[in-house]
Design a protein around this motif. Structure first.
Motif, PDB file in Angstrom:
ATOM      1  N   VAL A  65       1.270  11.332   0.145  1.00  0.00           N
ATOM      2  CA  VAL A  65       2.096  12.405   0.679  1.00  0.00           C
ATOM      3  C   VAL A  65       1.788  13.663  -0.133  1.00  0.00           C
ATOM      4  O   VAL A  65       1.752  13.617  -1.369  1.00  0.00           O
ATOM      5  N   MET A 111       0.842  -1.178   0.000  1.00  0.00           N
ATOM      6  CA  MET A 111       0.000   0.000   0.000  1.00  0.00           C
ATOM      7  C   MET A 111       0.887   1.240   0.000  1.00  0.00           C
ATOM      8  O   MET A 111       1.850   1.329   0.750  1.00  0.00           O
ATOM      9  N   SER A 112       0.546   2.171  -0.853  1.00  0.00           N
ATOM     10  CA  SER A 112       1.269   3.437  -0.840  1.00  0.00           C
ATOM     11  C   SER A 112       0.611   4.385   0.153  1.00  0.00           C
ATOM     12  O   SER A 112      -0.591   4.318   0.393  1.00  0.00           O
ATOM     13  N   ILE A 113       1.415   5.238   0.720  1.00  0.00           N
ATOM     14  CA  ILE A 113       0.915   6.213   1.687  1.00  0.00           C
ATOM     15  C   ILE A 113       0.931   7.576   1.012  1.00  0.00           C
ATOM     16  O   ILE A 113       2.004   8.058   0.615  1.00  0.00           O
TER      17      ILE A 113
END
Length: 181
Positions: free
Chosen positions: A5, A1-3
């Motif tokens: 930003v 999973m990408s967070i």
């Protein structure tokens, strides 16, 4: 999973094409500063002769001014900025023809994205009928263009001017006291 930003803000630039500067300058500059804050760079008008696309509407000879603004702006503001510049074009129009063409965009460390109202295969929809045009990318210390990059933006003169603006932008990021982030 990408967070997710939030990216750094961008350097707002506006390219202005016009053949009748005496009819709008410096009032247009004042209007742009009222909308987007103080300018950082305002270049002298330089030749725009890579296409005759705007000749019928704007007249000839067309020259370009490139301006940038002191305050860095959030990247997701690009569509709203384009809507504001479209209103300025309409406000100054004479007999149904624009007096000038305003092309806002953002310089980041990675690229130059211009706003447009015209869809195309490489453009991403932003909102309210406005698209983001990935015009140039920064790789290995220089601007790289694409097959769809407008010829004037692919030229060495424009890339040199954009490099100077990118350097100014990088300095602002490295010295946050000097810019509103």
């Amino acid at each position: 999973m990408s967070i997710p930003v939030i990216p750094d803000p961008g350097l707002l630039i506006i390219s202005i094409l016009c053949s009748r500067w005496e009819s709008c300058w410096p009032a247009l500059l004042n209007d742009l500063e009222d909308l987007f804050g103080p300018t950082d760079e305002v270049c002298d008008a330089f030749t725009f002769d890579q296409t005759d696309y705007y000749d019928k509407e704007l007249g000839t000879p067309i020259t370009r001014r490139l301006i940038s603004f002191e305050d860095l702006k959030p990247l997701d503001a690009l569509a709203d900025i384009k809507i504001s510049t479209n209103r300025l074009e309409e406000m100054y129009a004479q007999q149904g023809k624009r007096l000038f063409n305003l092309d806002p965009g953002f310089i980041t460390l990675q690229n130059l994205v211009l706003a447009t109202g015209k869809p195309f295969t490489h453009r991403l929809y932003l909102k309210a009928g406005i698209w983001g045009d990935l015009t140039l990318v920064w790789q290995k210390k220089h601007w790289v263009d694409f097959p769809w990059t407008f010829p004037d933006y692919a030229g060495d003169d424009m890339k040199s001017r954009l490099t100077k603006l990118r350097r100014s932008y990088k300095n602002k990021l490295n010295n946050p006291h000097t810019s509103n982030r």
